[in-house]
Design a protein around this motif. Structure first.
Motif, PDB file in Angstrom:
ATOM      1  N   LEU A  61     -41.253 -27.728 -17.537  1.00  0.00           N
ATOM      2  CA  LEU A  61     -40.443 -28.314 -16.479  1.00  0.00           C
ATOM      3  C   LEU A  61     -39.120 -27.553 -16.342  1.00  0.00           C
ATOM      4  CD1 LEU A  61     -40.146 -30.581 -14.417  1.00  0.00           C
ATOM      5  CD2 LEU A  61     -39.110 -31.958 -16.210  1.00  0.00           C
ATOM      6  N   ALA A  62     -38.519 -27.259 -17.471  1.00  0.00           N
ATOM      7  CA  ALA A  62     -37.241 -26.541 -17.419  1.00  0.00           C
ATOM      8  C   ALA A  62     -37.422 -25.175 -16.778  1.00  0.00           C
ATOM      9  CB  ALA A  62     -36.679 -26.406 -18.834  1.00  0.00           C
ATOM     10  N   ASN A  63     -38.522 -24.513 -17.116  1.00  0.00           N
ATOM     11  CA  ASN A  63     -38.821 -23.217 -16.506  1.00  0.00           C
ATOM     12  C   ASN A  63     -38.959 -23.324 -15.001  1.00  0.00           C
ATOM     13  OD1 ASN A  63     -38.864 -20.929 -18.036  1.00  0.00           O
ATOM     14  ND2 ASN A  63     -40.727 -21.575 -19.130  1.00  0.00           N
ATOM     15  N   ALA A  64     -39.713 -24.352 -14.578  1.00  0.00           N
ATOM     16  CA  ALA A  64     -39.942 -24.538 -13.141  1.00  0.00           C
ATOM     17  C   ALA A  64     -38.633 -24.801 -12.404  1.00  0.00           C
ATOM     18  CB  ALA A  64     -40.930 -25.687 -12.923  1.00  0.00           C
ATOM     19  N   VAL A  65     -37.794 -25.625 -13.043  1.00  0.00           N
ATOM     20  CA  VAL A  65     -36.496 -25.924 -12.424  1.00  0.00           C
ATOM     21  C   VAL A  65     -35.658 -24.646 -12.350  1.00  0.00           C
ATOM     22  CG1 VAL A  65     -34.318 -27.169 -12.697  1.00  0.00           C
ATOM     23  CG2 VAL A  65     -36.490 -28.349 -13.094  1.00  0.00           C
ATOM     24  N   ALA A  66     -35.715 -23.835 -13.404  1.00  0.00           N
ATOM     25  CA  ALA A  66     -34.942 -22.592 -13.425  1.00  0.00           C
ATOM     26  C   ALA A  66     -35.398 -21.661 -12.308  1.00  0.00           C
ATOM     27  CB  ALA A  66     -35.106 -21.921 -14.791  1.00  0.00           C
ATOM     28  N   GLU A  67     -36.710 -21.669 -12.073  1.00  0.00           N
ATOM     29  CA  GLU A  67     -37.225 -20.816 -10.991  1.00  0.00           C
ATOM     30  C   GLU A  67     -36.658 -21.233  -9.633  1.00  0.00           C
ATOM     31  OE1 GLU A  67     -41.494 -20.603 -11.060  1.00  0.00           O
ATOM     32  OE2 GLU A  67     -41.414 -19.717 -13.085  1.00  0.00           O
ATOM     33  N   VAL A  68     -36.604 -22.551  -9.405  1.00  0.00           N
ATOM     34  CA  VAL A  68     -36.044 -23.064  -8.155  1.00  0.00           C
ATOM     35  C   VAL A  68     -34.587 -22.613  -8.023  1.00  0.00           C
ATOM     36  CG1 VAL A  68     -35.404 -25.125  -6.845  1.00  0.00           C
ATOM     37  CG2 VAL A  68     -37.562 -25.062  -8.107  1.00  0.00           C
ATOM     38  N   VAL A  69     -33.840 -22.769  -9.112  1.00  0.00           N
ATOM     39  CA  VAL A  69     -32.421 -22.395  -9.110  1.00  0.00           C
ATOM     40  C   VAL A  69     -32.284 -20.919  -8.743  1.00  0.00           C
ATOM     41  CG1 VAL A  69     -30.372 -22.075 -10.562  1.00  0.00           C
ATOM     42  CG2 VAL A  69     -31.772 -24.140 -10.800  1.00  0.00           C
ATOM     43  N   HIS A  70     -33.147 -20.111  -9.356  1.00  0.00           N
ATOM     44  CA  HIS A  70     -33.117 -18.674  -9.151  1.00  0.00           C
ATOM     45  C   HIS A  70     -33.444 -18.340  -7.695  1.00  0.00           C
ATOM     46  CE1 HIS A  70     -33.025 -14.682 -10.752  1.00  0.00           C
ATOM     47  NE2 HIS A  70     -34.166 -14.387 -10.116  1.00  0.00           N
ATOM     48  N   ARG A  71     -34.514 -18.953  -7.190  1.00  0.00           N
ATOM     49  CA  ARG A  71     -34.984 -18.683  -5.835  1.00  0.00           C
ATOM     50  C   ARG A  71     -33.930 -19.069  -4.790  1.00  0.00           C
ATOM     51  NH1 ARG A  71     -39.871 -21.588  -5.986  1.00  0.00           N
ATOM     52  NH2 ARG A  71     -38.852 -23.245  -4.833  1.00  0.00           N
ATOM     53  N   GLU A  72     -33.315 -20.241  -5.045  1.00  0.00           N
ATOM     54  CA  GLU A  72     -32.351 -20.748  -4.083  1.00  0.00           C
ATOM     55  C   GLU A  72     -30.970 -20.150  -4.299  1.00  0.00           C
ATOM     56  OE1 GLU A  72     -33.228 -22.819  -1.591  1.00  0.00           O
ATOM     57  OE2 GLU A  72     -35.302 -22.860  -2.332  1.00  0.00           O
ATOM     58  N   ARG A  73     -30.817 -19.391  -5.324  1.00  0.00           N
ATOM     59  CA  ARG A  73     -29.542 -18.760  -5.696  1.00  0.00           C
ATOM     60  C   ARG A  73     -28.408 -19.790  -5.851  1.00  0.00           C
ATOM     61  NH1 ARG A  73     -30.014 -13.285  -5.288  1.00  0.00           N
ATOM     62  NH2 ARG A  73     -31.902 -12.620  -4.257  1.00  0.00           N
ATOM     63  N   TRP A  74     -28.759 -20.886  -6.493  1.00  0.00           N
ATOM     64  CA  TRP A  74     -27.721 -21.874  -6.781  1.00  0.00           C
ATOM     65  C   TRP A  74     -26.864 -21.390  -7.927  1.00  0.00           C
ATOM     66  CZ3 TRP A  74     -31.628 -26.513  -6.960  1.00  0.00           C
ATOM     67  CH2 TRP A  74     -31.932 -26.895  -5.638  1.00  0.00           C
ATOM     68  N   ARG A  75     -25.624 -21.742  -7.885  1.00  0.00           N
ATOM     69  CA  ARG A  75     -24.764 -21.475  -9.049  1.00  0.00           C
ATOM     70  C   ARG A  75     -24.783 -22.707  -9.952  1.00  0.00           C
ATOM     71  NH1 ARG A  75     -20.415 -18.064  -8.788  1.00  0.00           N
ATOM     72  NH2 ARG A  75     -18.986 -19.762  -9.230  1.00  0.00           N
ATOM     73  N   PHE A  76     -25.181 -22.499 -11.182  1.00  0.00           N
ATOM     74  CA  PHE A  76     -25.289 -23.673 -12.064  1.00  0.00           C
ATOM     75  C   PHE A  76     -24.471 -23.451 -13.323  1.00  0.00           C
ATOM     76  CE2 PHE A  76     -28.077 -22.525 -15.647  1.00  0.00           C
ATOM     77  CZ  PHE A  76     -28.466 -21.258 -15.239  1.00  0.00           C
ATOM     78  N   ASP A  77     -24.011 -24.526 -13.902  1.00  0.00           N
ATOM     79  CA  ASP A  77     -23.339 -24.360 -15.212  1.00  0.00           C
ATOM     80  C   ASP A  77     -24.000 -25.163 -16.323  1.00  0.00           C
ATOM     81  OD1 ASP A  77     -22.492 -26.829 -14.517  1.00  0.00           O
ATOM     82  OD2 ASP A  77     -20.370 -26.319 -14.306  1.00  0.00           O
ATOM     83  N   GLU A  78     -25.088 -25.856 -15.993  1.00  0.00           N
ATOM     84  CA  GLU A  78     -25.778 -26.541 -17.093  1.00  0.00           C
ATOM     85  C   GLU A  78     -27.237 -26.733 -16.730  1.00  0.00           C
ATOM     86  OE1 GLU A  78     -24.142 -30.342 -18.274  1.00  0.00           O
ATOM     87  OE2 GLU A  78     -25.963 -30.779 -19.423  1.00  0.00           O
ATOM     88  N   LEU A  79     -28.098 -26.433 -17.682  1.00  0.00           N
ATOM     89  CA  LEU A  79     -29.524 -26.703 -17.512  1.00  0.00           C
ATOM     90  C   LEU A  79     -30.078 -26.981 -18.899  1.00  0.00           C
ATOM     91  CD1 LEU A  79     -32.229 -26.701 -15.933  1.00  0.00           C
ATOM     92  CD2 LEU A  79     -32.353 -24.253 -16.335  1.00  0.00           C
TER      93      LEU A  79
END
Lengths: 274, 317
Positions: free
Chosen positions: B277-295
């Motif tokens: 699940l964490a991997n899948a969420v990370a992929e979304v973040v990457h694809r959407e180019r969101w800036r994140f500070d916690e996962l």
């Protein structure tokens, strides 16, 4: 022939090993008991209680003997009446005060759990504690020796009767102590243990005390009266006090102590299960 | 080393221990958890031979505690609840007495005394009488008593109760270290302690074992276990929720704005798939180019599990 011989040797070896085992168990038991006694004795002498007790015991002994016992006025070189006859009354309060803490304190402070989870049999703790207090009472009793010296200086007492008196007094203390140890196991409150012990010991005196037996004779059949009298520490102590060592009296004191220590073990089993 | 089979203890009508079974092997540290009055202390008292069981069997190193108590007790070191000791004795005297009771003498006694004094940091108070000591020292004195014969089995009832944080840490380290060569059972209601030094934990409630497993297994029972938390900024909550809901592995998704950031919580569709699940969420973040500070993936928290399974309503059902 040879075969049977070897069989005997093996059997004998097994027997010796078994006896060795028994002996180590026995000596282990004694060692445990002594470890417990030594701790208890240390407990008495590490606190001022022991010294206060001994001083009070000796003062009261002196007071009873010389003032109430008319030691000098009697003009007899005997300790029976002026000295030993007071002991049942003296011990009535002093022995429970020595023994009241034996188990009550362990129960109150939770050390009972510590003590009974040590690799010892409960009887070793029960007897160990008993011996410690009894030795302590013995020490207090031995310290009354000046009265013997005084008597020996003033007259020519019968050494045998003096010794018998001391033996009886020591056994009497042991009997009271047994009762006290039992009562101490019944409650976690030392004061309650003290009070019940005094009451029980008081009854043990009363049921053989002449004014009471006189009263009973008028109301109860002879058999019952002598039975009641036979239960009394007073009655059995009387012989010792007069300088007579009777096996029946020894048996009596032995069984009072034995019974109360056994009853203590039963009570403790209940305490652990509850 | 310790086996407990179908242990039952009744006090009158009250059943304090209701059919408890467990086993502790050498090299294991078993944490015994449960609310107050759950039967932890009663179980320990039976295991150490203080109390007889109503039914069931306890053996220590192969010796039945009821039938062969002395042999069993020789193998056990026990720290009772509230750590009792004789107040009129000195610390050294008390420990010497414990050594006597354990049959140690001469050089063995002296070395045992020195060992436990150092282990429990009692050097400074050896000649002080127990009743002048602070609670922490008294506690450690009783602990030292339980270690004096270097037992193979240790039963510790709330060993860190009443200690300051440093002392707690020391005792935990000690338990962990000793756990490598001994079989240890200890009770506590401090859950971080279980994570810090247990290889296995049992939760009991109303005299019954409700869970038994490694701390990780227990934590996985938390409802939040496996949930992925993501914190991003520069996007609105609605978008985050919509994008994350498309993830195949995701179950329920919530997203809410917290100041300038958006915090999204993604539950797994099926439990135990946290890593994917964490991997899948990370992929979304990457694809959407969101800036994140916690996962991160929630491991689950023991206190949540503890509350969940020892709550009165769950116990009743």
């Amino acid at each position: 022939m040879e075969g049977t011989g070897r069989g005997v040797v093996v059997r004998r070896m097994k027997a010796t090993r078994f006896m060795d085992q028994e002996r180590t168990n026995m000596s282990e038991g004694l060692r445990n008991m002594w470890a417990i006694s030594r701790r208890e004795l240390g407990g008495y002498f590490n606190s001022p209680v022991a010294y206060v007790f001994i001083v009070i015991f000796l003062l009261l002994n002196g007071f009873f003997t010389f003032s109430l016992g008319y030691y000098f006025e009697r003009g007899q070189a005997s300790l029976a009446e002026p000295f030993f006859s007071w002991h049942p009354w003296l011990y009535l309060f002093l022995v429970p005060s020595v023994g009241m803490r034996l188990w009550a304190e362990e129960r109150r402070s939770g050390t009972l759990e510590l003590l009974l989870t040590m690799p010892i049999a409960p009887w070793q703790a029960i007897v160990g504690k008993f011996l410690a207090s009894w030795i302590f009472l013995g020490i207090a009793l031995v310290l009354t020796f000046p009265i013997v010296l005084t008597t020996a200086y003033l007259g020519d007492p019968d050494n045998g009767s003096v010794l018998a008196g001391y033996l009886g007094s020591f056994l009497l203390a042991g009997a009271y102590l047994g009762v006290t140890e039992l009562m101490s196991a019944v409650t976690r409150n030392q004061i309650i243990a003290f009070i019940i012990s005094v009451v029980v010991c008081f009854f043990l005196i009363l049921c053989g005390w002449e004014p009471v037996t006189q009263f009973l004779v008028n109301h109860l059949p002879d058999g019952v009266v002598s039975l009641v009298k036979g239960l009394s520490t007073w009655y059995h102590f009387l012989a010792f006090q007069r300088g007579v060592i009777d096996v029946r009296d020894l048996l009596y004191f032995g069984s009072v102590m034995g019974f109360s220590l056994f009853a203590t073990s039963v009570v403790l089993r209940g305490v652990r299960g509850a | 080393m310790i086996t407990v089979e179908n242990l039952v203890k009744r006090f009158g009508a009250k059943c304090a221990v209701d059919n408890i079974s467990f086993e502790v092997k050498r090299g294991e540290v078993l944490g015994f958890l449960g609310p107050n009055g759950a039967g932890k202390s009663t179980t320990m008292r039976i295991v150490t031979g203080f109390m007889p069981a109503t039914s069931g069997r306890v053996t220590i190193g192969g010796h039945d505690v009821a039938e062969n108590p002395i042999a069993a007790k020789k193998l056990v070191g026990y720290l009772p609840e509230s750590a009792p000791s004789y107040p009129d004795m000195t610390v050294g005297g008390f420990l010497a007495w414990a050594a006597d009771m354990r049959g140690l003498d001469g050089a063995r006694k002296a070395s045992a005394l020195q060992r436990v004094t150092e282990l429990c940091f009692l050097q400074g108070v050896l000649h002080q009488s127990v009743d002048t000591l602070s609670k922490g020292f008294r506690h450690r004195t009783c602990l030292a008593q339980s270690l004096i014969h270097d037992p193979e089995v240790l039963v510790l009832d709330e060993p860190t109760d009443g200690l300051d944080p440093n002392q707690k840490h020391e005792i935990r380290q000690l338990i962990k270290r000793m756990g490598e060569t001994k079989a240890i059972v200890f009770s506590t209601h401090i859950l971080e302690e279980v994570e810090a030094c247990c290889s296995r934990a049992i939760i009991i409630d109303r005299g019954r074992v409700v869970t038994d497993g490694t701390p990780e297994q227990l934590k996985a029972k938390d409802d939040d276990a496996g949930m992925v938390t993501l914190r991003v900024h520069g996007v609105d909550a609605g978008t985050v929720q919509a994008k994350l809901s498309q993830v195949v592995e995701a179950g329920r998704v919530t997203a809410s704005a917290e100041g300038t950031r958006v915090v999204a919580r993604v539950e797994a569709r099926r439990r135990g798939e946290g890593g994917d699940l964490a991997n899948a969420v990370a992929e979304v973040v990457h694809r959407e180019r969101w800036r994140f500070d916690e996962l991160h993936t929630e491991e689950g928290r023991l206190d949540n599990v503890f509350r969940k399974i020892t709550r009165p309503d769950s116990a009743r059902s």
